[in-house]
Design an enzyme around this catalytic site. Structure first.
Site, PDB file in Angstrom:
ATOM      1  CG  HIS A 180      -0.066   7.549   1.093  1.00  0.00           C
ATOM      2  ND1 HIS A 180       0.002   8.205   2.185  1.00  0.00           N
ATOM      3  CD2 HIS A 180      -0.704   6.153   1.437  1.00  0.00           C
ATOM      4  CE1 HIS A 180      -0.836   7.575   3.347  1.00  0.00           C
ATOM      5  NE2 HIS A 180      -1.237   6.482   2.752  1.00  0.00           N
ATOM      6  CE1 TYR A 240       1.470  -4.284 -23.181  1.00  0.00           C
ATOM      7  CE2 TYR A 240       1.390  -2.522 -25.053  1.00  0.00           C
ATOM      8  CZ  TYR A 240       2.207  -3.427 -24.234  1.00  0.00           C
ATOM      9  OH  TYR A 240       3.666  -3.654 -24.118  1.00  0.00           O
ATOM     10  CG  HIS A 255      -1.505   1.040   1.487  1.00  0.00           C
ATOM     11  ND1 HIS A 255      -2.239   1.858   0.559  1.00  0.00           N
ATOM     12  CD2 HIS A 255      -1.657   2.045   2.648  1.00  0.00           C
ATOM     13  CE1 HIS A 255      -2.837   3.093   1.020  1.00  0.00           C
ATOM     14  NE2 HIS A 255      -2.375   3.232   2.483  1.00  0.00           N
ATOM     15  CG  HIS A 283      -5.726   6.316   1.349  1.00  0.00           C
ATOM     16  ND1 HIS A 283      -6.715   5.742   2.275  1.00  0.00           N
ATOM     17  CD2 HIS A 283      -4.395   6.031   1.714  1.00  0.00           C
ATOM     18  CE1 HIS A 283      -5.855   5.067   3.177  1.00  0.00           C
ATOM     19  NE2 HIS A 283      -4.559   5.367   2.711  1.00  0.00           N
TER      20      HIS A 283
END
Length: 239
Positions: free
Chosen positions: A120, A139, A118, A180
């Protein structure tokens, strides 16, 4: 010189593994923690996170190793290993796990993920504020399962955000989080990280093309991306 640098990195990694192992942690967990720390530091070096933003996790059996909350990645050591079980109960370490733990555990529970990244990332976060899905600018969307959706905004660390992410990930290995950042998963940390980098690059391409006055970017159709997705199944070297 390149070989020397690589050897030095290998030595440092081996020392880290031995240090974690010395705390009674199994070898596979020690190796996974060392790789997790390296991946977290790479995300900073590549500009995908700032300070203590973003988080990384990897699953080893029924243990999920995660970055601790509020600790800069360059300060992480083998002694900082943090692990929880699949219910979120802490079973390794004394530092508190990332505040985004519910999101990570939700992904492990609903998919075959073995690693979650994860971030930012700047361009991806910018795109998340503009559209409900990343336009099909390239693509390589096919490598992420198709059009990348934006999970609706919810406060970080909440179950609501985790549920929004799961809906956005349906049939995908990546999504954007509105206002986020990004979330990707894979069968390895390397695969999850590569997907994050690919997503950030595509967001940057779309934003760049969209800024040309008087012109609108040409987009691919879903059918064209689906065709590439099929071709990618045989991409790379055998085995």
């Amino acid at each position: 010189m390149a070989d020397q640098g690589r050897d030095a990195g290998d030595v440092q990694g081996a020392r880290g593994v031995r240090a974690v192992r010395g705390r009674g942690v199994p070898d596979d967990v020690a190796r996974a923690w060392d790789e997790l720390v390296a991946t977290a530091r790479r995300s900073v070096a590549d500009g995908l996170v700032v300070g203590t933003s973003g988080n990384v996790s990897v699953r080893v059996g029924d243990t999920v190793l995660v970055t601790p909350t509020g600790v800069p990645y360059d300060r992480l050591t083998p002694d900082d290993v943090v692990g929880v079980d699949l219910d979120g109960s802490q079973i390794l370490g004394s530092l508190r796990p990332t505040s985004e733990l519910p999101m990570h555990l939700a992904v492990y529970g609903a998919t075959g993920a073995r690693a979650v990244v994860h971030t930012h990332a700047v361009h991806a976060t910018a795109v998340s504020t503009l559209v409900r899905e990343l336009p099909l600018i390239h693509y390589m969307s096919a490598a992420l399962g198709g059009v990348v959706r934006v999970a609706p905004y919810a406060t970080y660390g909440t179950q609501e955000l985790a549920e929004n992410v799961l809906r956005a990930l349906e049939g995908r290995t990546a999504c954007l989080l509105q206002n986020h950042g990004t979330l990707t998963y894979g069968s390895t940390l390397s695969e999850a990280y590569d997907r994050t980098a690919q997503l950030e690059w595509m967001c940057r391409v779309w934003l760049t093309a969209s800024t040309v006055p008087g012109l609108t970017p040409t987009l691919l159709s879903r059918e064209q991306v689906a065709e590439v997705e099929e071709r990618l199944r045989g991409y790379g070297q055998p085995g």
